[in-house]
Every structure is written in C-alpha cells, then in structure tokens.
Design a protein around this motif. Structure first.
Motif, PDB file in Angstrom:
ATOM      1  N   TYR A 177       0.858  -1.188   0.000  1.00  0.00           N
ATOM      2  CA  TYR A 177       0.000   0.000   0.000  1.00  0.00           C
ATOM      3  C   TYR A 177       0.892   1.235   0.000  1.00  0.00           C
ATOM      4  CZ  TYR A 177      -3.705  -3.248   1.427  1.00  0.00           C
ATOM      5  OH  TYR A 177      -4.601  -4.289   1.485  1.00  0.00           O
ATOM      6  N   HIS A 206      -8.815   9.310   5.639  1.00  0.00           N
ATOM      7  CA  HIS A 206      -8.802   8.343   6.736  1.00  0.00           C
ATOM      8  C   HIS A 206      -8.511   6.970   6.113  1.00  0.00           C
ATOM      9  CE1 HIS A 206     -10.495  11.235   9.630  1.00  0.00           C
ATOM     10  NE2 HIS A 206     -11.228  11.649   8.613  1.00  0.00           N
ATOM     11  N   VAL A 207      -7.296   6.528   6.270  1.00  0.00           N
ATOM     12  CA  VAL A 207      -6.869   5.292   5.611  1.00  0.00           C
ATOM     13  C   VAL A 207      -7.438   4.072   6.334  1.00  0.00           C
ATOM     14  CG1 VAL A 207      -4.882   3.819   5.094  1.00  0.00           C
ATOM     15  CG2 VAL A 207      -4.767   6.289   4.668  1.00  0.00           C
ATOM     16  N   LYS A 208      -8.088   3.223   5.569  1.00  0.00           N
ATOM     17  CA  LYS A 208      -8.516   1.913   6.072  1.00  0.00           C
ATOM     18  C   LYS A 208      -8.286   0.902   4.957  1.00  0.00           C
ATOM     19  CE  LYS A 208     -11.993  -0.696   8.581  1.00  0.00           C
ATOM     20  NZ  LYS A 208     -11.417  -1.930   8.031  1.00  0.00           N
ATOM     21  N   VAL A 209      -7.221   0.146   5.097  1.00  0.00           N
ATOM     22  CA  VAL A 209      -6.838  -0.795   4.046  1.00  0.00           C
ATOM     23  C   VAL A 209      -6.997  -2.230   4.542  1.00  0.00           C
ATOM     24  CG1 VAL A 209      -5.298   0.747   2.789  1.00  0.00           C
ATOM     25  CG2 VAL A 209      -4.407  -0.523   4.730  1.00  0.00           C
ATOM     26  N   ASP A 210      -7.633  -3.046   3.717  1.00  0.00           N
ATOM     27  CA  ASP A 210      -7.784  -4.471   4.021  1.00  0.00           C
ATOM     28  C   ASP A 210      -8.058  -5.277   2.754  1.00  0.00           C
ATOM     29  OD1 ASP A 210     -10.390  -3.748   3.449  1.00  0.00           O
ATOM     30  OD2 ASP A 210     -11.168  -4.142   5.464  1.00  0.00           O
ATOM     31  N   GLU A 236      -1.711  -4.051   7.391  1.00  0.00           N
ATOM     32  CA  GLU A 236      -2.986  -3.376   7.180  1.00  0.00           C
ATOM     33  C   GLU A 236      -3.513  -2.771   8.486  1.00  0.00           C
ATOM     34  OE1 GLU A 236      -4.766  -5.960   3.427  1.00  0.00           O
ATOM     35  OE2 GLU A 236      -5.268  -6.563   5.475  1.00  0.00           O
ATOM     36  N   LYS A 237      -3.383  -3.502   9.584  1.00  0.00           N
ATOM     37  CA  LYS A 237      -3.850  -3.013  10.884  1.00  0.00           C
ATOM     38  C   LYS A 237      -3.083  -1.764  11.297  1.00  0.00           C
ATOM     39  CE  LYS A 237      -4.555  -4.440  15.692  1.00  0.00           C
ATOM     40  NZ  LYS A 237      -4.409  -5.557  16.676  1.00  0.00           N
ATOM     41  N   SER A 240      -4.085   1.252   9.255  1.00  0.00           N
ATOM     42  CA  SER A 240      -5.474   1.648   9.494  1.00  0.00           C
ATOM     43  C   SER A 240      -5.732   2.087  10.933  1.00  0.00           C
ATOM     44  CB  SER A 240      -6.408   0.473   9.158  1.00  0.00           C
ATOM     45  OG  SER A 240      -6.214   0.025   7.836  1.00  0.00           O
ATOM     46  N   ASN A 245      -3.926   7.356  11.226  1.00  0.00           N
ATOM     47  CA  ASN A 245      -4.263   7.001   9.845  1.00  0.00           C
ATOM     48  C   ASN A 245      -4.892   8.157   9.068  1.00  0.00           C
ATOM     49  OD1 ASN A 245      -6.821   7.119  11.032  1.00  0.00           O
ATOM     50  ND2 ASN A 245      -7.608   5.392   9.840  1.00  0.00           N
ATOM     51  N   ASP A 283      -6.135   2.587  -0.549  1.00  0.00           N
ATOM     52  CA  ASP A 283      -5.746   3.949  -0.180  1.00  0.00           C
ATOM     53  C   ASP A 283      -5.419   4.814  -1.389  1.00  0.00           C
ATOM     54  OD1 ASP A 283      -3.537   2.353  -0.723  1.00  0.00           O
ATOM     55  OD2 ASP A 283      -2.238   3.334   0.757  1.00  0.00           O
TER      56      ASP A 283
END
Length: 335
Positions: A177, A206-210, A236-237, A240, A245, A283
């Motif tokens: 990412y 606001h990054v939230k990657v999964d 990822e955790k 995020s 983040n 992202d």
C-alpha cells in the motif's frame, strides 16, 4: 542468502493496479482500461556489469528483466553526473518516456526477488525507478549495486509485525500500500510530505486498508511463507490505526486553479503525486510525478490507457475529472 544472479526475460504480463491486484480485481479499483503492452528487448553485452550484479546478489536474489538493464542503469547514473539535484527527477523521468506500460512485473516469481525492470513499467515501478536513480545519484553513487540497495530500501519495509528471521526482500515486507511506502520512506529521510498552502490541502484522508486480506485469491504469493498472511494483516492493521491514519490532501476540485506562481512554488517538477481513491479497502489509485506545462500542472506517469510512460496531455485537474473514484492528491518531495 541466495548468491546466484538470475537473469530472466519477462513474458508480457497482465494489468497491474497500484495496490498490486490481479486483472479480476483491477476492474473494481481503477477506471483505466486493461491494456497489455510488450516490447522486444535486445540483449546487450554486459560483461562489465555482470560481476557487480553477482556481488549485489550476495545479499538478496535479483531478477533482472533483460540482460542489459544493469548496464543501462549504470550508464544513466554516469550521464547524470553534474545534473543539479533538483533536476534529477525530471532528468531520469524523461529516460522512461515511451516505454510500455506492463502490469504486475513484480508478481511473476514464486518467491520474492528484487525485480529490476526498466523496460516494462506500471505506475509504482516507474516512480520507484525514477526515485531510486535520483537518490543514488544524489548520494554521489553511480553503480548498479548502489541502485539496487536504494531500490530495496524504497520498496521494502522491515516489517509491520513480520518475523525478523525473514529476509528483507520478502513479499511480506514489500510496501504493498502506498501509504506504507510513504511512511517507510519519510522515516528513512528520503522524502518529506508537502501540505502547504493550507488553503489547498483541506481534505482529510482516513486510511482503512484491508483489500489484500479480504481478497487473497488475487495474490499468488500470500502463502510465500507460513507467516506471510499474518504479516500482511499486521501491515494493514498498522496503516489503518485510527491513532495515526489521517492525512491532509488536496481535493481534486481545488486543482482547477493551480496555474499560479503560488502553486508552481508549492509543487515542484518531479514531486510524487499520489492520487487517492474512495474504493473500499484501498488507499491509492495511481502514482505519478508532477510535470508543469504552460497551461498548468500535469503528470508524468506510466499510463495503462496510453499504453506507455507519457507526459499526460490533460492537466491534472482534467485528468482527475475522468477518474470518478479519485478524491484528490497527496504530494511527496525528495529531501
């Protein structure tokens, strides 16, 4: 460590998104059409660079796209001697103009190798190659080995929650990412983030990657080691984490009025322009370099639509209006 220098000729491969997804996932994360480009590669005499490449491979295995990539890189670094530091991203970026867009060039091995490919590029590898060349030259270095060391530092993080006994060049340590890529390389003091003028950088990401862990079927090397999936999940955790983040960004609608002295002073030729996305689990949508023309801010990028590395004829504002999932841009600059 593997000590054999491996040279392979890459077959044409399928489209590659900035988040390293397969063609099936690409449709869900990018507006760019799937286009595969190929180019016949000439095998040059690289006797002078083979020994150096073998020495480099003493610490990690190198996968060179074609036999003369190492010779070309060494030649470019020597040509850049005397070029002012602030002009190096433009100098090296121009070297790639016209080279074909080919996706997923990092994904064709069963185990991770430091892939060197200057002849087939996606948006991320184009940016990485330009920045690795620029940093190598700024450090006063000019060998293929020097370039490989810098590229490894840019591409891999030692890791978010991974196992310390894994080699540095491992799938679980790659900055999949681009948020992680930025964090890692700002921490190494290679880059700084540009957030001025404040009147422009009014958006908050606001990054939230999964995406990777939710779609493992698209990632053939997620099982490279027994701990690879856990390492990616930890990455990822970390990215995020609500405590850290959020990032300011330049909303795309505000880019309409950037052809001013203020913005020409704020965004420099060759800065990394990170195009953000609102696609769930991701992202970024595209990685490019800033390029100024008379009518305003453009980008230089490996374009799947135009099949090659180009100076984008549309202004950045116009380009982003055609990218419905794009929200705006972040800017990174070499220190």
């Amino acid at each position: 460590m593997i000590k054999n220098f491996l040279i392979v000729v890459l077959a044409t491969v399928s489209l590659h998104a900035c988040a390293k997804v397969t063609p099936q996932a690409e449709k869900a994360v990018s507006q760019d059409a799937e286009i595969v480009a190929s180019q016949e590669s000439k095998v040059a005499d690289i006797t002078a660079t083979t020994t150096e490449s073998q020495q480099t491979a003493a610490t990690y295995e190198i996968d060179c796209a074609v036999a003369n990539d190492s010779a070309e890189i060494s030649q470019w670094l020597k040509e850049a001697e005397g070029v002012p530091a602030e002009q190096l991203p433009d100098f090296f970026g121009k070297k790639f103009l016209g080279r074909p867009y080919v996706g997923k060039t990092l994904e064709h091995n069963k185990t991770e190798k430091l892939v060197i490919n200057t002849r087939q590029l996606d948006c991320t590898t184009f940016t990485e190659n330009v920045m690795a060349l620029t940093i190598t030259r700024k450090l006063g270095k000019s060998t293929f080995k020097d370039f490989c060391e810098v590229l490894m530092n840019l591409r891999y993080e030692k890791p978010f929650g991974g196992q310390d006994n894994e080699p540095r060049v491992a799938y679980s340590h790659r900055n999949h990412y681009f948020t992680g890529w930025a964090i890692s390389n700002i921490a190494q003091s290679y880059f700084q983030e540009i957030t001025e003028p404040k009147s422009a950088f009014t958006g908050v990401q606001h990054v939230k990657v999964d995406f990777m862990t939710k779609n493992p079927q698209y990632y053939v090397m997620l099982d490279e080691t027994p701990t690879t999936r856990d390492s990616i999940a930890a990455m990822e955790k970390k990215l995020s984490d609500p405590k850290c983040n959020t990032y300011p960004f330049f909303p795309k609608d505000k880019l309409k009025t950037t052809n001013t002295k203020e913005f020409r002073d704020a965004i420099h030729e060759g800065d990394i322009v990170i195009i953000l996305t609102n696609k769930a689990g991701l992202d970024t949508q595209h990685i490019t370099l800033a390029h100024w023309e008379n009518d305003g801010l453009h980008i230089r990028h490996a374009s799947s639509i135009r099949k090659k590395v180009v100076n984008e004829p549309l202004t950045l504002y116009q380009y982003l209006q055609n990218q419905k999932s794009a929200t705006g841009v972040r800017i990174l600059r070499l220190k």
